[in-house]
Motif scaffolding. Structure first.
Motif, PDB file in Angstrom:
ATOM      1  N   ASP A 108      28.358  -7.073  25.721  1.00 38.11           N
ATOM      2  CA  ASP A 108      27.345  -6.982  26.519  1.00 38.11           C
ATOM      3  C   ASP A 108      27.411  -5.289  27.750  1.00 38.11           C
ATOM      4  O   ASP A 108      28.355  -5.427  28.100  1.00 38.11           O
TER       5      ASP A 108
ATOM      6  N   SER B 255      24.631  -3.958  29.334  1.00 40.85           N
ATOM      7  CA  SER B 255      23.656  -3.582  30.590  1.00 40.85           C
ATOM      8  C   SER B 255      23.197  -2.935  31.679  1.00 40.85           C
ATOM      9  O   SER B 255      23.102  -2.738  32.322  1.00 40.85           O
TER      10      SER B 255
ATOM     11  N   PRO C 258      23.291 -16.078  23.078  1.00 39.33           N
ATOM     12  CA  PRO C 258      23.156 -14.579  22.597  1.00 39.33           C
ATOM     13  C   PRO C 258      22.704 -14.464  21.622  1.00 39.33           C
ATOM     14  O   PRO C 258      22.585 -15.201  20.380  1.00 39.33           O
TER      15      PRO C 258
ATOM     16  N   SER D  17      31.970  -2.711  28.136  1.00 43.05           N
ATOM     17  CA  SER D  17      31.416  -3.678  27.442  1.00 43.05           C
ATOM     18  C   SER D  17      32.351  -4.964  28.583  1.00 43.05           C
ATOM     19  O   SER D  17      33.686  -5.239  28.495  1.00 43.05           O
TER      20      SER D  17
ATOM     21  N   ALA E 241      24.558  -7.594  22.723  1.00 33.51           N
ATOM     22  CA  ALA E 241      24.076  -9.068  22.700  1.00 33.51           C
ATOM     23  C   ALA E 241      22.295  -9.062  23.687  1.00 33.51           C
ATOM     24  O   ALA E 241      23.278  -8.347  24.957  1.00 33.51           O
ATOM     25  N   THR E 242      22.310  -9.776  23.707  1.00 31.81           N
ATOM     26  CA  THR E 242      21.228 -10.158  24.499  1.00 31.81           C
ATOM     27  C   THR E 242      21.558 -11.473  25.435  1.00 31.81           C
ATOM     28  O   THR E 242      21.283 -12.406  24.343  1.00 31.81           O
ATOM     29  N   VAL E 243      21.400 -11.561  26.736  1.00 31.69           N
ATOM     30  CA  VAL E 243      21.246 -12.865  26.525  1.00 31.69           C
ATOM     31  C   VAL E 243      20.268 -13.511  28.051  1.00 31.69           C
ATOM     32  O   VAL E 243      20.114 -12.077  28.287  1.00 31.69           O
TER      33      VAL E 243
ATOM     34  N   ASN F 153      32.355  -9.500  27.228  1.00 27.87           N
ATOM     35  CA  ASN F 153      32.018 -10.076  26.944  1.00 27.87           C
ATOM     36  C   ASN F 153      32.784 -11.065  26.915  1.00 27.87           C
ATOM     37  O   ASN F 153      34.154 -11.786  27.935  1.00 27.87           O
TER      38      ASN F 153
ATOM     39  N   LYS G  18      29.892 -16.340  24.106  1.00 31.56           N
ATOM     40  CA  LYS G  18      28.933 -16.134  24.766  1.00 31.56           C
ATOM     41  C   LYS G  18      27.237 -15.266  24.714  1.00 31.56           C
ATOM     42  O   LYS G  18      27.162 -14.591  24.684  1.00 31.56           O
ATOM     43  N   THR G  19      28.511 -13.722  24.850  1.00 33.97           N
ATOM     44  CA  THR G  19      28.054 -12.418  25.117  1.00 33.97           C
ATOM     45  C   THR G  19      29.182 -11.918  24.680  1.00 33.97           C
ATOM     46  O   THR G  19      30.292 -11.194  24.536  1.00 33.97           O
ATOM     47  N   TRP G  20      28.097 -10.768  23.885  1.00 39.41           N
ATOM     48  CA  TRP G  20      29.332  -9.668  22.801  1.00 39.41           C
ATOM     49  C   TRP G  20      28.580  -8.742  23.703  1.00 39.41           C
ATOM     50  O   TRP G  20      27.563  -7.540  22.914  1.00 39.41           O
TER      51      TRP G  20
ATOM     52  N   LEU H 274      23.576 -12.476  18.848  1.00 39.80           N
ATOM     53  CA  LEU H 274      24.370 -10.925  18.639  1.00 39.80           C
ATOM     54  C   LEU H 274      24.573 -10.217  16.994  1.00 39.80           C
ATOM     55  O   LEU H 274      23.898 -11.205  16.379  1.00 39.80           O
TER      56      LEU H 274
END
Length: 248
Positions: free
Chosen positions: A227, A229, A10, A209, A19-21, A211, A223-225, A12
């Protein structure tokens, strides 16, 4: 304490907190990996007012319930979790129960070590008034010395980090090769991120969010922080949780 390897997958940006994954949700989790989806609870009445909750109770507000629904909707379409864990505070439990219902999980496992930081005599105050009304506790909260306990029965940042990371490590040890969901709080998420990465800030941590963390061979990957979306239609407090300043 486990070491941490921050994933490069991602993008970060802890100053923004999003975070964009690029990867899709996994079809399965590798056998030697525990995948933990750590969720910050939905927005509460006190979040909206800028009032410090700590370990006091505050109910999800209308937006918070909608955020919980949006989180549950998203997670119900991804890999089914083996279990759902939650802090014992109601704002987290209510969020977790919404997710459990949509993901067809029979129970939410309560872990008291996942509760928010006890911030002593700051609890119940609006952030903007603590410098004047509780200067000693305010200074302790923002101290760069992480072993300072907050007056009024509060925890030090080190104490929060120790119990938060230990709780996630214990959960991970039970779920190798599985995905689990953990619902907790902004302060806990901040402590976990800063403790494992040794970064000086975790940025903004939004209500609702997601994470995603992996633990394998005693190494953590983010892997994601933060998020959010899935909250595009619901919305969220832009100021989020940012324990690095009074602008919370």
């Amino acid at each position: 304490m486990a070491t941490c390897l921050v994933s490069n997958e991602p993008t970060l940006n802890p100053m923004v907190g999003i975070a964009t994954v690029t990867d899709e949700a996994p079809i399965e989790v590798p056998h030697d990996v525990a995948e933990i989806v750590v969720v910050r609870h939905g927005e509460t009445t006190w979040n909206a007012l800028g009032r410090i909750q700590g370990q006091l109770e505050s109910e999800l507000n209308e937006i918070g319930w909608k955020q919980a629904e949006a989180i549950a909707e998203r997670l119900s379409k991804e890999l089914k979790p083996a279990a759902i864990y939650s802090s014992d505070l109601m704002r987290a439990k209510n969020t977790a129960e919404m997710i459990a219902k949509r993901c067809h999980i029979d129970e939410v496992i309560v872990v008291t070590e996942l509760k928010e930081r006890h911030v002593g005599s700051l609890q119940g105050y609006v952030w903007g008034e603590i410098k004047e009304k509780e200067p000693e506790a305010c200074n302790a909260f923002f101290s760069t010395q992480n072993d300072v306990e907050i007056p009024g029965g509060g925890e030090s940042f080190d104490q929060l980090c120790e119990r938060s990371v230990a709780a996630l490590e214990e959960i991970a040890s039970r779920h190798k090769g599985e995905r689990v969901i953990v619902v907790t709080h902004g302060g806990v998420l901040r402590a976990v991120y800063m403790s494992l990465t040794q970064e000086p800030t975790a940025g903004k941590i939004m209500n609702g969010s997601l994470n995603v963390l992996h633990l394998s061979e005693k190494k953590w990957q983010f892997k994601t922080w933060s998020d959010v979306s899935h909250l595009n239609e619901v919305g969220f407090l832009q100021r989020g949780f940012n324990g690095d300043s009074l602008q919370l």
